[in-house]
Design a protein around this motif. Structure first.
Motif, mmCIF file in Angstrom:
data_model
loop_
_atom_site.group_PDB
_atom_site.id
_atom_site.type_symbol
_atom_site.label_atom_id
_atom_site.label_comp_id
_atom_site.label_asym_id
_atom_site.label_seq_id
_atom_site.Cartn_x
_atom_site.Cartn_y
_atom_site.Cartn_z
ATOM 1 N N MET B 1 -7.918 -1.325 -5.834
ATOM 2 C CA MET B 1 -6.785 -2.305 -5.421
ATOM 3 C C MET B 1 -5.458 -1.456 -5.339
ATOM 4 S SD MET B 1 -5.675 -5.825 -7.208
ATOM 5 C CE MET B 1 -5.269 -5.267 -8.840
ATOM 6 N N LYS B 2 -4.968 -0.930 -4.072
ATOM 7 C CA LYS B 2 -3.912 -0.327 -3.764
ATOM 8 C C LYS B 2 -2.899 -1.329 -3.811
ATOM 9 C CE LYS B 2 -5.967 3.275 -1.387
ATOM 10 N NZ LYS B 2 -6.625 3.609 0.110
ATOM 11 N N VAL B 3 -1.622 -0.811 -4.332
ATOM 12 C CA VAL B 3 -0.401 -1.967 -4.747
ATOM 13 C C VAL B 3 0.926 -1.272 -4.082
ATOM 14 C CG1 VAL B 3 1.055 -2.679 -6.540
ATOM 15 C CG2 VAL B 3 -1.353 -2.795 -6.879
ATOM 16 N N ILE B 4 1.495 -2.003 -3.434
ATOM 17 C CA ILE B 4 2.828 -1.747 -2.859
ATOM 18 C C ILE B 4 4.100 -2.598 -3.713
ATOM 19 C CG2 ILE B 4 4.547 -1.912 -1.055
ATOM 20 C CD1 ILE B 4 2.116 -1.916 0.957
ATOM 21 N N THR B 5 5.096 -2.013 -4.348
ATOM 22 C CA THR B 5 5.976 -2.764 -4.797
ATOM 23 C C THR B 5 7.257 -3.082 -3.830
ATOM 24 O OG1 THR B 5 5.475 -1.366 -6.777
ATOM 25 C CG2 THR B 5 7.498 -2.516 -6.935
ATOM 26 N N VAL B 6 7.482 -4.127 -3.946
ATOM 27 C CA VAL B 6 8.631 -4.445 -3.279
ATOM 28 C C VAL B 6 9.875 -4.647 -3.836
ATOM 29 C CG1 VAL B 6 7.327 -5.533 -1.493
ATOM 30 C CG2 VAL B 6 8.136 -7.105 -3.091
ATOM 31 N N GLY B 106 12.220 -4.128 1.292
ATOM 32 C CA GLY B 106 12.123 -2.659 0.304
ATOM 33 C C GLY B 106 10.676 -2.442 0.076
ATOM 34 N N TRP B 107 10.178 -1.520 0.152
ATOM 35 C CA TRP B 107 8.769 -1.070 -0.263
ATOM 36 C C TRP B 107 8.569 0.365 -0.926
ATOM 37 C CZ3 TRP B 107 7.658 -2.912 5.422
ATOM 38 C CH2 TRP B 107 7.945 -1.932 6.031
ATOM 39 N N SER B 108 7.480 0.485 -1.550
ATOM 40 C CA SER B 108 6.960 1.748 -2.339
ATOM 41 C C SER B 108 5.589 1.550 -2.785
ATOM 42 C CB SER B 108 8.179 1.969 -3.342
ATOM 43 O OG SER B 108 7.666 3.339 -4.072
ATOM 44 N N PRO B 109 4.876 2.470 -2.306
ATOM 45 C CA PRO B 109 4.934 3.416 -1.142
ATOM 46 C C PRO B 109 5.261 2.651 0.173
ATOM 47 C CG PRO B 109 2.934 3.314 -1.501
ATOM 48 C CD PRO B 109 3.445 2.566 -2.640
ATOM 49 N N HIS B 110 5.300 3.435 1.331
ATOM 50 C CA HIS B 110 5.192 2.982 2.678
ATOM 51 C C HIS B 110 4.040 2.354 2.619
ATOM 52 C CE1 HIS B 110 6.091 2.279 6.994
ATOM 53 N NE2 HIS B 110 6.979 3.054 6.960
ATOM 54 N N PRO B 111 3.863 1.299 3.424
ATOM 55 C CA PRO B 111 2.775 0.574 3.638
ATOM 56 C C PRO B 111 1.754 1.274 4.486
ATOM 57 C CG PRO B 111 4.432 -1.189 3.960
ATOM 58 C CD PRO B 111 5.146 0.048 3.988
ATOM 59 N N ARG B 112 2.402 1.843 5.531
ATOM 60 C CA ARG B 112 1.340 2.920 6.465
ATOM 61 C C ARG B 112 0.475 3.666 5.641
ATOM 62 N NH1 ARG B 112 5.190 6.719 7.615
ATOM 63 N NH2 ARG B 112 6.655 5.288 9.007
ATOM 64 N N GLU B 113 1.031 4.140 4.299
ATOM 65 C CA GLU B 113 0.142 5.189 3.458
ATOM 66 C C GLU B 113 -0.912 4.348 2.860
ATOM 67 O OE1 GLU B 113 2.809 7.077 0.854
ATOM 68 O OE2 GLU B 113 4.401 7.279 2.408
ATOM 69 N N VAL B 114 -0.961 3.104 2.597
ATOM 70 C CA VAL B 114 -1.856 2.375 1.789
ATOM 71 C C VAL B 114 -2.676 1.290 2.616
ATOM 72 C CG1 VAL B 114 -1.140 2.828 -0.449
ATOM 73 C CG2 VAL B 114 -0.335 1.242 0.860
ATOM 74 N N LEU B 115 -2.102 0.986 3.925
ATOM 75 C CA LEU B 115 -2.835 -0.267 4.283
ATOM 76 C C LEU B 115 -2.948 0.278 5.995
ATOM 77 C CD1 LEU B 115 -0.494 -3.159 3.428
ATOM 78 C CD2 LEU B 115 -2.693 -2.579 2.565
ATOM 79 N N ASN B 127 5.690 -11.309 -8.836
ATOM 80 C CA ASN B 127 5.866 -10.057 -9.416
ATOM 81 C C ASN B 127 6.184 -8.890 -8.607
ATOM 82 O OD1 ASN B 127 4.559 -10.874 -12.085
ATOM 83 N ND2 ASN B 127 2.932 -11.711 -10.927
ATOM 84 N N ARG B 128 6.646 -9.347 -7.328
ATOM 85 C CA ARG B 128 7.090 -8.211 -6.510
ATOM 86 C C ARG B 128 5.916 -7.125 -6.324
ATOM 87 N NH1 ARG B 128 13.621 -7.975 -8.087
ATOM 88 N NH2 ARG B 128 13.836 -10.113 -7.869
ATOM 89 N N VAL B 129 4.901 -7.573 -6.032
ATOM 90 C CA VAL B 129 3.917 -6.710 -5.500
ATOM 91 C C VAL B 129 3.034 -7.204 -4.104
ATOM 92 C CG1 VAL B 129 3.623 -5.512 -7.767
ATOM 93 C CG2 VAL B 129 2.129 -7.415 -7.024
ATOM 94 N N ILE B 130 2.441 -6.277 -3.694
ATOM 95 C CA ILE B 130 1.554 -6.679 -2.328
ATOM 96 C C ILE B 130 0.228 -6.127 -2.754
ATOM 97 C CG2 ILE B 130 1.052 -6.474 0.122
ATOM 98 C CD1 ILE B 130 4.061 -6.633 0.230
#
Lengths: 413, 134
Positions: B1-6, B106-115, B127-130
């Motif tokens: 489950m990869k996660v992006i923090t916003v 705002g995102w970390s990491p960049h979405p293109r790295e994980v999606l 929870n400020r996550v995707i």
């Protein structure tokens, strides 16, 4: 967010359901941006017409009016999508015109002064240094922040209306001093003798620094610019760069010097705009298929002095048969332009003057373009040249006198 | 489950199909407001529908009129499920909150790295996550 006793009372419904909902919405917006509190606003300028709002927006306005919504501060409206006197000959929808009338009636029930102008700062209300307001469109906001030293964010229609009903707005963005400092400097080494040149500066600076929080500091200009020049500069910066503020050393109130405008920061990007870059910009537009049948003076609406200049340039001339030249302004300017003979001169030359609208938000503009087989649009406004692309015009920025020559000759120059 | 923090977020948690854009977005300049398809000639997502999607845009474009546009597309039932911006502006946020559409900045990491476009994701503003769920 920290709420005052008055705000808690609004949230408790003491000022009615419409105000309660408006404040609840503003709290969500404030939370998103990390606002700690609200600031009172003394004036609101909002965008609201059927073209931007659609049926859903109209229904919302009517619901709020029925809930007893009332503005608690002076509130005006931006340019809209129809001048009812011209709807039919422009080929605008009668059904949408009926909705637009209902929309205006709903706004007036809430005590909104439907001034229908995007130059409120030249004709209606001039806030003072440090005064908090809630304005939109973008051209009005950048003028308020920069030239008056007032404080506003870009407030879209729903946000501005909420501010009108509660008399406040969340404190973030340009309401805070730390976001008002310059972030880069621009030395003006060009004559800038036409409004199109000022728009070209805005295009050059805005396109290369697209950021709401980028604040250019202009300096080095040879004379004090006029209100119309600052209006075209600001409108273009906001349009191309999404910018909400600029400083102009020796001209705008928060910029007695470059150093003061920068807030003490000594290391920053420095750019120069010279004559060559302005000429390159003006010469850089594709002439498309050469169509020269549409010339527009709009976006922002024309001030009285712009009307005067146009009347002087169109005197004893006529718009070329088959060509269309449109000027937009507000009712106050048009009334004075009539009294002073400027409007008569323009109409005698065959210019169409539209009141209370902006050309690029005209309802039914794309079908209008197709029906008239317009491919190019020529204007002296860098802003409208930028934003009308969604209607698939090829756009060409030209100086004011050149625009008039094109309108009268039907030939691009 | 990869996660992006916003960094900032509004709205209820939603799940849906991701659409990733390399270009910014304006509902006025880029979108056909009757079909929910991006129609601006030359836009990197030209021809793509954003209806019921979770849309990732690096930046926001456009002026004040965008504020009513989100409510308009929600009313017409052609709104996306969420807007995920790298950098946004006040108008987009005011418009999305008014329409009740989840929005983040705002995102970390960049979405293109994980999606990639077509992945199923869950946006959890509280929870400020995707999360990538498949």
């Amino acid at each position: 967010m920290e709420l005052t006793r008055e705000e808690q009372s609004i949230l408790g419904g003491d000022r009615g359901e419409a105000a309660r909902r408006a404040l609840q919405y503003q709290i969500e917006v404030g939370r998103f941006w990390g606002a700690r509190r609200f600031v009172p606003v003394s004036n609101v300028h909002m965008m609201g017409d059927i073209e931007v709002m659609g049926d859903g927006g109209l229904a919302y306005l009517q619901e709020q009016a029925a809930r007893g919504a009332r503005c608690v501060v002076g509130t005006t409206t931006n340019a809209r999508c129809m001048d009812f006197a011209h709807c039919e000959h422009l080929g605008q929808d009668a059904v949408e015109a009926k909705k637009e009338r209902e929309l205006i009636a709903a706004l007036q029930r809430m005590d909104v002064a439907t001034t229908d102008t995007c130059i409120n700062y030249q004709t209606v209300y001039q806030p003072h240094l440090g005064e908090h307001v809630a304005w939109g469109d973008t051209g009005t906001v950048i003028y308020a922040n920069s030239v008056f030293g007032a404080r506003s964010n870009f407030e879209s229609g729903p946000a501005a209306l909420a501010a009108a009903l509660t008399g406040r707005t969340p404190e973030y963005g340009f309401h805070l001093s730390e976001n008002r400092r310059g972030t880069f400097s621009v030395e003006l080494k060009s004559a800038l003798n036409d409004l199109a040149d000022w728009g070209a500066v805005g295009k050059l600076v805005g396109e290369s620094h697209q950021n709401y929080y980028a604040v250019p500091v202009f300096h080095g200009y040879r004379r004090a610019p006029t209100a119309d020049e600052l209006k075209h500069l600001g409108a273009a910066l906001a349009s191309y760069g999404s910018m909400g503020m600029f400083h102009f050393v020796g001209v705008t109130p928060e910029a007695p010097s470059v150093e003061a405008a920068m807030g003490g920061v000594s290391s920053f990007e420095k750019i120069v705009i010279d004559e060559e870059r302005i000429e390159q910009t003006l010469n850089g537009y594709s002439l498309g298929d050469g169509d020269a049948r549409l010339v527009v003076f709009s976006g922002p609406q024309q001030s009285l002095f712009e009307m005067k200049q146009l009347a002087s340039l169109f005197r004893d001339r006529t718009v070329k048969a088959g060509s269309t030249c449109v000027v937009t302004t507000n009712s106050a300017v048009l009334r004075q332009a009539r009294d002073l003979g400027y409007a008569g001169t323009l109409e005698k030359a065959g210019v169409t003057i539209l009141q209370g609208v902006c050309f690029y938000i005209l309802q039914n503009l794309s079908p209008m373009r197709e029906k008239n087989r317009w491919t190019n649009m020529v204007s002296n406004s860098a802003k409208i040249v930028n934003i009308i692309g969604a209607h698939r015009f090829n756009t060409i920025l030209r100086r004011t006198k050149d625009c008039v020559d094109i309108a009268c000759s039907g030939v691009l120059i | 489950m990869k996660v992006i923090t916003v960094h900032r977020a509004f709205g209820p948690a939603v799940e849906g199909e991701a659409v990733l854009s390399e270009e910014g977005f304006s509902p006025r300049y880029d979108l056909d407001r009757w079909t929910g398809v991006i129609t601006k000639p030359g836009h990197k997502l030209e021809g793509t529908s954003i209806v019921d999607k979770i849309c990732f845009f690096p930046t926001a474009k456009g002026g004040i009129a965008a504020g009513w546009a989100f409510y308009d597309i929600k009313w017409k039932k052609i709104a996306p499920k969420a807007f995920i911006f790298g950098v946004t502006n006040p108008v987009m946020v005011q418009g999305a909150i008014f329409a009740g559409i989840p929005i983040t900045e705002g995102w970390s990491p960049h979405p293109r790295e994980v999606l990639k476009t077509g992945d199923r994701v869950r946006v959890d503003p509280a929870n400020r996550v995707i999360e990538l769920i498949r």
